[in-house]
Design a protein around this motif. Structure first.
Motif, PDB file in Angstrom:
ATOM      1  N   UNK A 110       0.783  -1.226   0.000  1.00 25.85           N
ATOM      2  CA  UNK A 110       0.000   0.000   0.000  1.00 25.85           C
ATOM      3  C   UNK A 110       0.813   1.274   0.000  1.00 25.85           C
ATOM      4  N   UNK A 111       2.097   1.184  -0.291  1.00 22.11           N
ATOM      5  CA  UNK A 111       2.930   2.383  -0.392  1.00 22.11           C
ATOM      6  C   UNK A 111       2.762   2.915  -1.807  1.00 22.11           C
ATOM      7  N   UNK A 112       2.048   4.016  -1.938  1.00 22.62           N
ATOM      8  CA  UNK A 112       1.679   4.496  -3.264  1.00 22.62           C
ATOM      9  C   UNK A 112       2.179   5.912  -3.562  1.00 22.62           C
ATOM     10  N   UNK A 113       2.450   6.705  -2.554  1.00 26.20           N
ATOM     11  CA  UNK A 113       2.797   8.091  -2.839  1.00 26.20           C
ATOM     12  C   UNK A 113       3.576   8.710  -1.685  1.00 26.20           C
ATOM     13  N   UNK A 114       4.851   8.433  -1.665  1.00 26.79           N
ATOM     14  CA  UNK A 114       5.715   9.076  -0.685  1.00 26.79           C
ATOM     15  C   UNK A 114       6.654   9.997  -1.431  1.00 26.79           C
ATOM     16  N   UNK A 115       6.367  11.281  -1.429  1.00 30.86           N
ATOM     17  CA  UNK A 115       7.105  12.230  -2.264  1.00 30.86           C
ATOM     18  C   UNK A 115       8.040  13.077  -1.405  1.00 30.86           C
ATOM     19  N   UNK A 116       9.308  13.041  -1.756  1.00 28.71           N
ATOM     20  CA  UNK A 116      10.318  13.833  -1.070  1.00 28.71           C
ATOM     21  C   UNK A 116      11.061  14.678  -2.097  1.00 28.71           C
ATOM     22  N   UNK A 117      11.576  15.808  -1.668  1.00 26.03           N
ATOM     23  CA  UNK A 117      12.307  16.704  -2.563  1.00 26.03           C
ATOM     24  C   UNK A 117      13.709  16.931  -2.007  1.00 26.03           C
ATOM     25  N   UNK A 118      14.680  16.998  -2.934  1.00 28.82           N
ATOM     26  CA  UNK A 118      16.041  17.303  -2.516  1.00 28.82           C
ATOM     27  C   UNK A 118      16.710  18.162  -3.583  1.00 28.82           C
ATOM     28  N   UNK A 119      17.844  18.753  -3.203  1.00 28.49           N
ATOM     29  CA  UNK A 119      18.561  19.686  -4.069  1.00 28.49           C
ATOM     30  C   UNK A 119      20.020  19.253  -4.154  1.00 28.49           C
TER      31      UNK A 119
END
Length: 238
Positions: A110-119
Motif C-alpha cells: 500500500x505504499x503508493x505516494x511518498x514524495x520527497x524533494x532534494x537539491x
C-alpha cells in the motif's frame, strides 16, 4: 512547519485507499532532514515503521521501488541506489545538479505516494573534465601579443562548477604549444588569472612568440582537458 517539511513527510498507507487493517504504516524522510547535497555525496532516506508488518517474513520482503523525477532506479540523475532492510534506509548518490523529487512505491504493502524533494549542487572540481576554448573564439594573434584561454570547470559528473560553488581556489594547469609537426613552440608569460569576472570560467593568459600554425595543449597532471589541443595561428610582428 516549513513548506519543504510538508513535502517530505507522509504517513502511509493513505486513508482513501481503504487498505486492510493489517497493512503496515510507513513514513519516509531524509536522515537528519538533510535535503541539500553535492554531486557525489550519499543521500539517505530513513524508513520509519509506525505500524509493523503482519509478519517478519513480510518485513523482509519489503523492497520499495524508487523513482527520481519520474524515472525508476539508477539513471543519469542518481546512481548506487540501495535499500537496506536491516537498518531501514534507502540510499543513493545524486550525480546531477538541480532540484528533484523522489517517489517511493510498493503496491503490495500500500505504499503508493511518498514524495520527497532534494537539491543537488555541483561536486568538487575535476580538473581533467574542464572544457577549453578561446576567449571570444579568437585564435589568430600577432607574435608578442597576449592570448587568453577559457576553461569551463566541471565536476566528476559533468556539472558546471563556478566560483560560487567552488570558492576562490587556485588551479594549476600545464600549458604548452607545439607546431603541427610536433616541434616545441615558445610561449612566455603564462599566467593563471583564476576566475573571470563573472565566476564561470578559469582564465589562462600567455604570449606566443613562435610564428606559424600551432597547437596549444592544456592538461592537468597526466590528463588533457576536453577540447585540447586548441588551434592557434601566430603572425610575425612588425
Amino acid at each position: 512547519m516549513s513548506a519543504h517539511l510538508l513535502l517530505v513527510f507522509f504517513m502511509l498507507p493513505l486513508p482513501n485507499l481503504s487498505l486492510p487493517d493489517d497493512m503496515p504504516t510507513l513514513a519516509f524522510n531524509f536522515v537528519d532532514w538533510g535535503i541539500v547535497f553535492r554531486a557525489g555525496e550519499t543521500a539517505a532516506i530513513k524508513v520509519d515503521v509506525l505500524k509493523d508488518f503482519k509478519s517478519e517474513q513480510d518485513g523482509h520482503s519489503f523492497y520499495p521501488n524508487v523513482s527520481v523525477n519520474g524515472v525508476m532506479g539508477n539513471t543519469s540523475l542518481i546512481t548506487d541506489l540501495r535499500f537496506d532492510n536491516v537498518n531501514w534506509t534507502i540510499s543513493f548518490m545524486p550525480i546531477m545538479e538541480g532540484s528533484f523529487n523522489v517517489l517511493i512505491t510498493d503496491t503490495r504493502f500500500g505504499v503508493m505516494d511518498s514524495s520527497l524533494q532534494y537539491y543537488v549542487a555541483p561536486g568538487p572540481i575535476y580538473e581533467p573534465g574542464g572544457v577549453v576554448s578561446w576567449m571570444g573564439q579568437m585564435h589568430d594573434f600577432v607574435a608578442g601579443t597576449k592570448a587568453t584561454v577559457f576553461i569551463l570547470p566541471k565536476d566528476a559528473f559533468g556539472n558546471n562548477v563556478t566560483r560560487m560553488t567552488e570558492g576562490e581556489i587556485v588551479y594549476h594547469f600545464e600549458v604548452y604549444a607545439t607546431t603541427l609537426n610536433g616541434s616545441k613552440a615558445e610561449l612566455v608569460d603564462i599566467s593563471n588569472k583564476e576566475w573571470d569576472e563573472f565566476g564561470g570560467y578559469v582564465c589562462i593568459e600567455f604570449v606566443a612568440v613562435t610564428a606559424g600554425h600551432l597547437l596549444v595543449h592544456i592538461k592537468h597532471k597526466n590528463s588533457f582537458l576536453i577540447g585540447s589541443p586548441l588551434s592557434l595561428t601566430i603572425h610575425p610582428g612588425m
